[in-house]
Design an enzyme around this catalytic site. Structure first.
Site, PDB file in Angstrom:
ATOM      1  N   ASN A   1      53.183  45.637  55.245  1.00  0.00           N
ATOM      2  CA  ASN A   1      53.137  45.561  56.948  1.00  0.00           C
ATOM      3  C   ASN A   1      53.530  46.607  57.476  1.00  0.00           C
ATOM      4  O   ASN A   1      53.036  46.848  58.504  1.00  0.00           O
ATOM      5  CB  ASN A   1      54.058  44.090  56.983  1.00  0.00           C
ATOM      6  CG  ASN A   1      53.173  42.922  56.606  1.00  0.00           C
ATOM      7  OD1 ASN A   1      51.911  42.982  56.415  1.00  0.00           O
ATOM      8  ND2 ASN A   1      53.664  41.728  56.731  1.00  0.00           N
TER       9      ASN A   1
ATOM     10  N   SER B   1      57.836  38.730  57.314  1.00  0.00           N
ATOM     11  CA  SER B   1      56.682  39.500  56.952  1.00  0.00           C
ATOM     12  C   SER B   1      57.272  41.015  57.152  1.00  0.00           C
ATOM     13  O   SER B   1      56.690  41.834  56.984  1.00  0.00           O
ATOM     14  CB  SER B   1      55.773  39.325  58.152  1.00  0.00           C
ATOM     15  OG  SER B   1      55.059  38.122  58.229  1.00  0.00           O
TER      16      SER B   1
ATOM     17  N   GLU C   1      56.060  41.217  47.466  1.00  0.00           N
ATOM     18  CA  GLU C   1      57.209  41.980  47.583  1.00  0.00           C
ATOM     19  C   GLU C   1      58.621  41.428  47.362  1.00  0.00           C
ATOM     20  O   GLU C   1      58.660  40.576  47.991  1.00  0.00           O
ATOM     21  CB  GLU C   1      57.091  42.754  49.159  1.00  0.00           C
ATOM     22  CG  GLU C   1      55.930  43.788  49.289  1.00  0.00           C
ATOM     23  CD  GLU C   1      55.698  44.266  50.512  1.00  0.00           C
ATOM     24  OE1 GLU C   1      55.597  45.261  50.943  1.00  0.00           O
ATOM     25  OE2 GLU C   1      55.895  43.213  51.597  1.00  0.00           O
TER      26      GLU C   1
ATOM     27  N   HIS D   1      58.317  38.312  49.664  1.00  0.00           N
ATOM     28  CA  HIS D   1      56.985  38.181  50.717  1.00  0.00           C
ATOM     29  C   HIS D   1      55.834  38.079  49.990  1.00  0.00           C
ATOM     30  O   HIS D   1      55.282  39.268  49.173  1.00  0.00           O
ATOM     31  CB  HIS D   1      57.073  39.651  51.388  1.00  0.00           C
ATOM     32  CG  HIS D   1      56.099  39.549  52.365  1.00  0.00           C
ATOM     33  ND1 HIS D   1      55.259  40.901  52.751  1.00  0.00           N
ATOM     34  CD2 HIS D   1      55.706  38.717  53.448  1.00  0.00           C
ATOM     35  CE1 HIS D   1      54.453  40.629  53.659  1.00  0.00           C
ATOM     36  NE2 HIS D   1      54.618  39.351  54.038  1.00  0.00           N
TER      37      HIS D   1
HETATM   38  N1  CAA Z   1      43.283  29.445  49.736  1.00  0.00           N
HETATM   39  C1  CAA Z   1      42.986  29.428  48.403  1.00  0.00           C
HETATM   40  N2  CAA Z   1      42.171  29.988  47.575  1.00  0.00           N
HETATM   41  C2  CAA Z   1      41.151  30.754  48.686  1.00  0.00           C
HETATM   42  C3  CAA Z   1      41.270  30.780  50.165  1.00  0.00           C
HETATM   43  C4  CAA Z   1      42.379  30.100  50.496  1.00  0.00           C
HETATM   44  N3  CAA Z   1      42.820  30.064  51.717  1.00  0.00           N
HETATM   45  N4  CAA Z   1      40.406  31.581  50.531  1.00  0.00           N
HETATM   46  C5  CAA Z   1      39.535  32.025  49.501  1.00  0.00           C
HETATM   47  N5  CAA Z   1      40.099  31.526  48.467  1.00  0.00           N
HETATM   48  C6  CAA Z   1      39.837  31.950  46.919  1.00  0.00           C
HETATM   49  C7  CAA Z   1      38.175  31.117  46.764  1.00  0.00           C
HETATM   50  O1  CAA Z   1      38.250  29.621  46.225  1.00  0.00           O
HETATM   51  C8  CAA Z   1      37.910  32.056  45.650  1.00  0.00           C
HETATM   52  O2  CAA Z   1      38.404  31.359  44.424  1.00  0.00           O
HETATM   53  P1  CAA Z   1      37.471  31.700  43.021  1.00  0.00           P
HETATM   54  O3  CAA Z   1      37.349  33.148  42.740  1.00  0.00           O
HETATM   55  O4  CAA Z   1      38.188  30.948  42.077  1.00  0.00           O
HETATM   56  O5  CAA Z   1      35.965  31.400  43.163  1.00  0.00           O
HETATM   57  C9  CAA Z   1      38.279  33.312  45.768  1.00  0.00           C
HETATM   58  O6  CAA Z   1      39.415  33.250  46.805  1.00  0.00           O
HETATM   59  C10 CAA Z   1      37.536  34.271  46.717  1.00  0.00           C
HETATM   60  O7  CAA Z   1      37.012  33.691  47.922  1.00  0.00           O
HETATM   61  P2  CAA Z   1      35.522  33.602  48.321  1.00  0.00           P
HETATM   62  O8  CAA Z   1      34.358  34.089  47.297  1.00  0.00           O
HETATM   63  O9  CAA Z   1      35.302  32.560  49.353  1.00  0.00           O
HETATM   64  O10 CAA Z   1      35.697  34.873  49.545  1.00  0.00           O
HETATM   65  P3  CAA Z   1      35.951  36.376  49.350  1.00  0.00           P
HETATM   66  O11 CAA Z   1      35.456  37.061  48.070  1.00  0.00           O
HETATM   67  O12 CAA Z   1      35.365  36.829  50.663  1.00  0.00           O
HETATM   68  O13 CAA Z   1      37.542  36.452  49.405  1.00  0.00           O
HETATM   69  C11 CAA Z   1      39.680  36.614  50.441  1.00  0.00           C
HETATM   70  C12 CAA Z   1      38.324  35.719  50.448  1.00  0.00           C
HETATM   71  C13 CAA Z   1      40.322  36.492  49.161  1.00  0.00           C
HETATM   72  C14 CAA Z   1      40.390  35.723  51.524  1.00  0.00           C
HETATM   73  C15 CAA Z   1      39.164  38.196  50.817  1.00  0.00           C
HETATM   74  O14 CAA Z   1      38.534  38.167  52.002  1.00  0.00           O
HETATM   75  C16 CAA Z   1      40.524  38.900  51.156  1.00  0.00           C
HETATM   76  O15 CAA Z   1      41.016  39.505  50.079  1.00  0.00           O
HETATM   77  N6  CAA Z   1      40.816  39.211  52.322  1.00  0.00           N
HETATM   78  C17 CAA Z   1      41.983  40.141  52.725  1.00  0.00           C
HETATM   79  C18 CAA Z   1      43.284  38.955  52.723  1.00  0.00           C
HETATM   80  C19 CAA Z   1      44.491  39.919  52.883  1.00  0.00           C
HETATM   81  O16 CAA Z   1      44.507  40.996  53.051  1.00  0.00           O
HETATM   82  N7  CAA Z   1      45.455  39.225  52.683  1.00  0.00           N
HETATM   83  C20 CAA Z   1      46.826  39.787  53.169  1.00  0.00           C
HETATM   84  C21 CAA Z   1      47.164  39.704  54.809  1.00  0.00           C
HETATM   85  S1  CAA Z   1      48.536  40.235  54.870  1.00  0.00           S
HETATM   86  C22 CAA Z   1      49.612  38.973  54.824  1.00  0.00           C
HETATM   87  O17 CAA Z   1      49.653  38.154  54.348  1.00  0.00           O
HETATM   88  C23 CAA Z   1      51.249  39.641  54.783  1.00  0.00           C
HETATM   89  C24 CAA Z   1      51.709  39.375  56.166  1.00  0.00           C
HETATM   90  O18 CAA Z   1      53.016  39.077  56.097  1.00  0.00           O
HETATM   91  C25 CAA Z   1      50.910  39.427  57.354  1.00  0.00           C
END
Ligand code: CAA
Length: 278
Positions: free
Chosen positions: A191, A119, A152, A140
């Site tokens: 991050n 990360s 990334e 990443h």
């Molecule tokens: N695995 C696979 N697919 C997933 C999933 C998961 N865990 N969670 C959601 N999905 C899919 C759903 O199946 C849905 O797919 P379709 O478009 O095909 O129907 C799509 O994503 C949208 O999901 P939902 O409609 O259920 O829910 P949502 O619209 O609220 O989206 C989310 C969910 C995509 C997680 C959204 O809330 C989001 O973008 N959250 C922020 C995520 C983020 O910022 N991630 C980066 C974190 S930082 C990181 O990872 C780096 C690090 O090093 C710390």
């Protein structure tokens, strides 16, 4: 250089997601973790995601079977990495652990491009644990890996241009969008901004500035973020955030985060973090 076999070392949230997208792109994928339990959980998560994709008409049942046939799960590191063209490491965010894992990988594989999904730990520092710093690169991914488009690609001090090029092409072959991070700075691009923001929000909960619900609502409704910072912390994993407070100089410390980490309340993956996900 043609990449055929990919080894993913570490089958947690990120490792299983990376393995899934690699298999979906047609690569032969070997997933390695230290316990059968973790591997079974990864397998279940991938199967669940693929079944959902079938139900939504995004892939056929034949395609699902093809993808599943490309995935191999093992606790044997040698079996996973030997003959791999690319090894992607996704073990916990602890510098010494990652270095040890890379040392072992180098014992069993002499040719692969070595990538870390860290990360934000130093790519240069990690590369020194290997026998090929020029073939070492940061790759990443973001959670949830099957959904998030960005990856990334981070250049360490010794990473060759050729390695960066191969990593970029590989990321594109997964249907993702690479961004090359030219300087190996703590937290890279995303991050470096995101993690201090999340930990500052946790500090606000700790100091009673507002409730976690109020803090989340503010960022959700005012800034249109998909998740507020406390919910996103639970989603990312409180272990990842805790490790960053211990190892990155750009992140403040939080006693509340430490307590959550010690109580193994790590967020969505354990069913409880700041919120209850059970
Ligand atoms: N695995 C696979 N697919 C997933 C999933 C998961 N865990 N969670 C959601 N999905 C899919 C759903 O199946 C849905 O797919 P379709 O478009 O095909 O129907 C799509 O994503 C949208 O999901 P939902 O409609 O259920 O829910 P949502 O619209 O609220 O989206 C989310 C969910 C995509 C997680 C959204 O809330 C989001 O973008 N959250 C922020 C995520 C983020 O910022 N991630 C980066 C974190 S930082 C990181 O990872 C780096 C690090 O090093 C710390």
């Amino acid at each position: 250089m043609e990449i055929k076999k990919v080894a993913v070392v570490g089958a947690g949230t990120m490792g299983s997601g990376i393995a899934q997208v690699c298999a979906m792109a047609g690569y032969e994928v070997w997933v390695r973790d230290i316990s059968e339990e973790i591997l079974n959980k990864a397998k279940e998560t991938i199967e669940k995601n693929l079944r959902k994709a079938v139900n939504k008409g995004k892939i056929s049942v034949t395609k699902l079977k093809e993808i599943e046939a490309k995935l191999h799960f093992t606790t044997d590191l040698k079996e996973a990495v030997e003959d791999a063209d690319l090894v992607i490491e996704a073990v916990p965010e602890v510098m010494d652990l990652k270095k040890q894992v890379f040392k072992e990988i180098c014992e069993y594989n002499k040719k692969a491009i070595l990538a870390t999904n860290t990360s934000g730990l130093s790519i240069t520092e990690l590369s020194k644990a290997t026998d090929r710093p020029d073939k070492f690169v940061g790759m990443h991914f973001f959670n949830p890996v099957p959904v998030m488009a960005l990856v990334e690609v981070i250049k360490g001090e010794y990473t060759s241009e050729e390695t960066v090029k191969i990593a970029v092409e590989f990321v594109k072959s997964l249907g993702k969008t690479p961004v090359v991070v030219k300087k190996d700075v703590t937290g890279f691009i995303v991050n470096r901004c995101l993690v201090p923001y999340l930990v500052l929000a946790i500090q606000d909960v700790e100091n009673g500035v507002a409730t976690k619900e109020e803090i989340d609502a503010t960022m959700l409704y005012n800034y249109k973020f998909p998740m507020g910072p406390i919910e996103l912390s639970d989603f990312v994993g409180l272990d990842i955030l805790y490790y960053s407070t211990q190892q990155w100089d750009i992140v403040p410390k939080s006693k509340l985060l430490e307590e959550k980490f010690k109580a193994k309340e790590l967020g969505m993956k354990t069913g409880k973090g700041f919120y209850d996900w059970r």
